[in-house]
Design an enzyme around this catalytic site. Structure first.
Site, PDB file in Angstrom:
ATOM      1  N   GLY A  55     102.055   9.197 -21.696  1.00 42.57           N
ATOM      2  CA  GLY A  55     101.620  10.454 -21.067  1.00 42.57           C
ATOM      3  C   GLY A  55     100.333  10.246 -20.296  1.00 42.57           C
ATOM      4  CG  ASN A  56      99.190  12.327 -17.233  1.00 43.46           C
ATOM      5  OD1 ASN A  56      98.680  13.436 -17.325  1.00 43.46           O
ATOM      6  ND2 ASN A  56     100.377  12.144 -16.679  1.00 43.46           N
ATOM      7  CG  HIS A  57      93.622  11.581 -20.406  1.00 40.70           C
ATOM      8  ND1 HIS A  57      93.623  11.590 -21.773  1.00 40.70           N
ATOM      9  CD2 HIS A  57      93.422  10.285 -20.043  1.00 40.70           C
ATOM     10  CE1 HIS A  57      93.419  10.372 -22.225  1.00 40.70           C
ATOM     11  NE2 HIS A  57      93.295   9.553 -21.188  1.00 40.70           N
TER      12      HIS A  57
END
Ligand code: PMT
Length: 399
Positions: free
Chosen positions: A209-211
């Site tokens: 995923g990412n932030h």
């Protein structure tokens, strides 16, 4: 104009209540009719007499008038108002609004109100950060209550941080803006907005995923709704609450997002793609949790579809596509390259820093269009950046 608008103001106990007479004056000066309801504890911070004088109406506190015995009819008050604004709105009242409690005139009127309702929270910074308070505010938002965010600064406790009630001018401008949104081309347009990250499963418990928090895209969606657009937001796995007054589709992976956007784009006048889509996903999703052993683990990744490019290549002459570019180096060069390669009408460049990009409450952007124009914003709240973006696109795309 607020002329002849009927504004109901709820005041709860909090030091910011001392600013309320100024807010009432601004409304009266604009020609609004004002009725104030105070909770009993509000009267420790502002007098009923002051509010009665400036509103030109008796301030209501109890269910019955103590002198005449007349019933202060909460249903009539709720039906009378064009807008109900509770300012300052303390943690106790917020919690009771969530629970549907009605042990004072203000809360009973809230339950009876059919008009739009705003709260302007005000409390000390640690109270404001309490998960229960955060959750209660999110719950009210999800039920359609508008929240005028608290400001940061010196607090009554002597601490410094977020929790100050928005200034009377901000409260006034919020209402004025609601009743008279600027006449832009966004009105009645069907706009598809994406926000948040995508999660690409590795096995039943892990993902890539990412932030991205989803805040930037949600601020754009909220502003579009204020401007009278019909918004469909496609939101990845984010903890933020999507706006209440729009169509909402929750997705997890890039593939899910593509499918949701392909269907919605057919009925849209344009797309604003603020989501941070994972470029790669694991080639296979392991059916059970991958067990740890002594060997290194290699996960084969395959490319995800480029959602923005897929849709922009299909767009008709009447549709537009706007993307974001999140860059750490050669920012302008990469942003312009994406603008051309993805066949976009405009691209919004932002970068990763402690004040910009992922998770932050603020951002700084540069917008480029296909004719070579560009414009820079300063660092501002994501709400203000949304205003900057939509004002710019309003003139660049539609005029
Ligand atoms: O959500 P926040 O915490 O508020 O943070 C906001 C943000 C930083 C996520 C947002 O402002 C932002 O920059 N979003 C785009 C991030 C990104 O994926 O940038 P990119 O340069 O990798 O992609 C360019 C464009 O192509 C983006 O519009 C992206 O949505 C789109 N894209 C990318 C990959 C892919 N497979 N499909 C896409 O559609």
């Amino acid at each position: 104009m607020l002329k002849h608008k009927k504004i109901l103001i709820g005041v709860t106990g909090g030091i910011a209540a001392y600013k309320l007479p100024l807010f009432v004056r601004l409304l009266k000066k604009a020609g609004a009719q004002v009725q104030v309801i105070c909770t009993p504890s509000a009267l420790q911070f502002v007098t009923a007499e002051t509010l009665s004088v400036v509103s030109e109406n008796p301030t209501l506190v109890h269910f019955f008038d103590e002198k005449t015995g007349m019933w202060n009819h909460h249903v009539e008050l709720g039906l009378w108002a064009d807008a109900f604004i509770i300012a300052p709105c303390g943690a106790n009242t917020i919690a009771k609004m969530v629970q549907g409690e009605c042990n004072n005139l203000l809360l009973t009127t809230y339950l009876s109100a059919r008009c739009p309702v705003w709260i302007a929270p005000a409390m000390d910074l640690d109270m404001f950060l309490q998960p229960s308070v955060v959750q209660n505010i999110e719950t009210l938002k999800s039920r359609g209550v508008y929240v005028i965010d608290a400001e940061s600064g010196q607090l009554a406790s002597g601490l410094e941080g977020k929790g100050r009630m928005a200034e009377p001018e901000t409260l006034f401008n919020t209402l004025e803006y609601f009743f008279n949104p600027p006449n832009t081309h966004w009105k009645h347009k069907n706009i598809l907005v994406t926000a948040g990250p995508t999660f690409e499963s590795i096995d039943p418990v892990r993902f890539i995923g990412n932030h991205s928090s989803g805040k930037m895209g949600i601020c754009i969606a909220e502003r579009l709704i204020q401007l009278g657009a019909n918004v469909h937001i496609v939101l990845g796995p984010s903890h933020e609450t999507p706006p209440a007054n729009c169509k909402f589709t929750r997705v997890t992976s890039a593939q899910d997002m593509l499918e949701a956007c392909e269907t919605a784009f057919e009925y849209s006048d344009g797309l604003i793609m603020a989501a941070a889509v994972a470029d790669y996903r694991p080639k296979t999703i392991h059916p059970s949790k991958i067990k740890k052993d002594d060997a290194e683990l290699t996960i084969e990744l395959v490319k995800n579809p480029d959602i923005l490019k897929t849709l922009s290549l299909k767009k008709t002459e009447k549709q537009f596509c706007v993307g974001f570019a999140l860059e750490t180096n050669n920012q302008e060069e990469y942003a312009r390259k994406k603008l051309n390669e993805k066949n976009l009408d405009a691209i919004i460049l932002n970068s990763v820093s402690s004040q910009t990009g992922f998770q932050t409450d603020t951002n700084q952007v540069t917008i480029f269009d296909k004719s070579g124009k560009h414009i820079d914003s300063t660092i501002q709240s994501k709400e203000e950046i949304a205003v900057f973006i939509l004002d710019t696109l309003n003139s660049w795309i539609f005029e």
